[in-house]
Design an enzyme around this catalytic site. Structure first.
Site, PDB file in Angstrom:
ATOM      1  N   ASP A 510       0.865  -1.179   0.000  1.00  0.00           N
ATOM      2  CA  ASP A 510       0.000   0.000   0.000  1.00  0.00           C
ATOM      3  C   ASP A 510       0.904   1.233   0.000  1.00  0.00           C
ATOM      4  OD1 ASP A 510      -1.643   2.133   0.671  1.00  0.00           O
ATOM      5  OD2 ASP A 510      -2.838   0.974   2.110  1.00  0.00           O
ATOM      6  N   HIS A 511       0.924   1.922  -1.112  1.00  0.00           N
ATOM      7  CA  HIS A 511       1.881   3.018  -1.252  1.00  0.00           C
ATOM      8  C   HIS A 511       1.509   4.234  -0.398  1.00  0.00           C
ATOM      9  CE1 HIS A 511       5.377   4.782  -2.743  1.00  0.00           C
ATOM     10  NE2 HIS A 511       5.174   4.737  -4.045  1.00  0.00           N
TER      11      HIS A 511
END
Ligand code: COA
Length: 538
Positions: A510-511
């Protein structure tokens, strides 16, 4: 100097009216008739003007309050001269529901049913106004107060309600017409009781004072007329073209008007537009469909049977939950997937050497427990991976425990049981537990608690094949490791190619929570730990 408390005047019978805007603050100097607050019923918004000039001492209401006639609005410090101004000079607000149009005493009693021509009441302008919407058709049965047509001036739109319940016998206007006060709109067959007066009848009341101006309506008069409800439809800050009733509904339903497409004339938003928007959003949230809503074009329904034999198979509950979760995670989480290969030549030699002992212990020792152990160490090494985004959007939750989920393909669908405290367990324990959890999943015996509390997941497709894939993060976890099939590949040792057993790893993260450098560190650590499992002892 005197302090005058200004209260909510007669609202024409409406009570518990919403305060949608407070126009003044303590210290403000106001003139007579300057707006103090804006109130809104479900049919109209009205500004309440100051009865005196003076300085605001305190404001007694807040936006969102619900107030009634007599409620204190502000305390005003007024000059002595002002005090002489008779309160009666200040017009009283009149906001009457359509039903308030009682028949004049002089009108004859009605027969059981009678035809009644409905006309445009005094809309506060002598000029022709546009008919922007016809809300009924000939033959429709309407109730008293139902909107017949919607008119629009350059400042406001005005719904003209039926003065009584009945059947629409004829309509004399079309959308796009321009009409003036007094023009015939429709003929109603009013049944069962005396017909209400034609809507033009109450024009005599135009002489009544008319203080609370319908918001955005230029002339003051229409609010005093019994029939029209005035909706401010001028575009406001949100750019939406909608009246107060529609805005109120949108607020109640938590709908951002700027996201809704207006289906009314000239893009005007209607209550139906709001309801349709909410229905679509709820449908999207509960069905797991990735189509429709959020501006995503819907995938059209196809009649597959037209092209050959088909069978309709009901999805299992788990498949539906998985579909929903996958859509939710795919749409909510900005994914990045990083790939690398771990050299498991030594690991495989060791694992195979342990097979006999594994058999004795009654467990199957696959690469999975090694991966669990290495991931647990990597989560400790790179704690940016052991977090969740807090639902308040303001915090990151750091975890001091290491629970790892393993994706298990079962006949009923994909399940992800969680192995707890992986960092504290040895290889045999992890092998036993992952074997047991996978069996429990396939037997449909997992309890909800078995699938909760994960910090990270592993999805191993190694037994099936493939060289890489992009796993979907199992939110609220922030990363997942995909494992593909190990294969012998040539590896350059500086002098020559060596045949090495290489395990493809695919790390999706999850950036929002993890940056590329953290991911690089995590993957490098993981690859080296798997490449030399002695590192896991360090
Ligand atoms: N490369 C090569 N061989 C591999 C491998 C890999 N990455 N991973 C496992 N294998 C081998 C195993 O060693 C075993 O062979 P062996 O008996 O000779 O030792 C064989 O493949 C079968 O392994 P399996 O029984 O599948 O055990 P596992 O511990 O590797 O996996 C599960 C257990 C529960 C993860 C697995 O059975 C499973 O369900 N995988 C599917 C996960 C999934 O559907 N993910 C998709 C998510 S969208």
């Amino acid at each position: 100097m005197t302090i005058q408390v200004i209260t909510v005047p007669d609202l024409g019978g409406a009570d518990a009216v919403d305060v949608i805007e407070v126009c003044v603050a303590p210290g403000d100097v106001v003139e007579v008739e300057q707006s103090l607050v804006v109130l809104e019923t479900d049919k109209a918004s009205m500004e309440i003007p100051s009865t005196h000039a003076g300085t605001i001492v305190s404001v007694k209401v807040n936006e969102g309050d619900s107030i009634s006639e007599g409620s204190a609005l502000v305390e005003l410090e007024i000059e002595a001269a002002e005090q002489a101004a008779p309160a009666a000079d200040i017009p009283e607000p009149v906001v009457e529901a359509p039903s308030a149009a009682a028949p004049a005493a002089s009108e004859p009693a009605a027969a059981a049913s009678a035809e009644q021509t409905v006309t445009v009441p005094d809309v506060g302008t002598d000029e022709d106004v546009d008919v922007i919407e016809i809300c009924v058709a000939v033959g429709d049965t309407v109730s008293e107060g139902d909107s017949l047509i919607v008119l629009e001036t350059d400042k406001a739109s005005i719904e003209i309600p039926a003065p009584a319940g009945g059947k629409v016998l004829s309509l004399s206007v079309n959308e796009g017409d321009k009409i003036a006060s007094g023009a015939a709109i429709a003929v109603l067959l009013v049944e069962g009781s005396a017909p209400a007066p034609e809507s033009s009848a109450p024009v005599a009341q135009a002489e009544a004072p008319a203080a609370p101006q319908p918001k955005a309506a230029a002339p003051a008069a229409p609010a005093a007329i019994a029939t029209p409800s005035n909706e401010s439809t001028a575009e406001s800050d949100d750019g939406a073209y909608a009246g107060p009733a529609v805005r109120k509904l949108a607020r109640q339903m938590g709908v951002d008007l700027s996201k809704v497409k207006g289906g009314g004339p000239r893009g005007r938003l209607t209550k139906d537009d709001i309801r349709a928007y909410v229905t679509k959003a709820v449908d999207l949230a509960t069905s797991g469909k990735v189509t429709g809503g959020s501006g995503i074009p819907a995938i059209p329904a196809v009649d597959f049977a037209k092209f050959g034999d088909v069978e309709l198979v009901k999805m299992t509950k788990i498949q539906k939950i998985t579909a929903n979760n996958m859509s939710r995670n795919w749409l909510n989480v900005p994914h990045v997937t990083q790939f690398d290969d771990a050299d498991i030549t030594e690991l495989e030699t060791f694992r195979k050497g342990m097979k006999a002992e594994a058999e004795k212990r009654g467990v199957k020792l696959t690469p999975l427990p090694f991966l669990l152990k290495a991931c647990a160490a990597a989560l400790r090494y790179e704690p940016a991976f052991n977090v969740s985004m807090h639902s308040d959007g303001e915090h990151i939750v750091k975890k001091d425990y290491v629970n790892i989920g393993i994706a298990v393909a079962t006949p009923a669908g994909l399940m992800v049981p969680v192995i707890r405290d992986v960092d504290k367990k040895g290889l045999w324990e992890l092998a036993e537990e992952s074997n047991a959890m996978a069996k429990k999943a396939r037997d449909g015996k997992l309890m909800p608690m078995d699938m909760q509390g994960g910090c990270f997941s592993i999805s191993s497709l190694g037994a099936m094949g493939g060289t890489g894939f992009t796993p979907i993060v199992n939110a609220p976890e922030v990363a997942i490791l995909g494992v593909s099939k190990a294969d012998i590949k040539p590896k350059w040792d500086g002098q020559e190619f060596q045949p090495r057993n290489m395990l493809p790893l695919c790390l999706s993260y999850d950036h929002r929570a993890i940056n590329g450098a953290d991911a690089g560190n995590f993957m490098t650590f993981l690859v080296s730990a798997i490449g030399d499992i002695r590192r896991l002892l360090l």
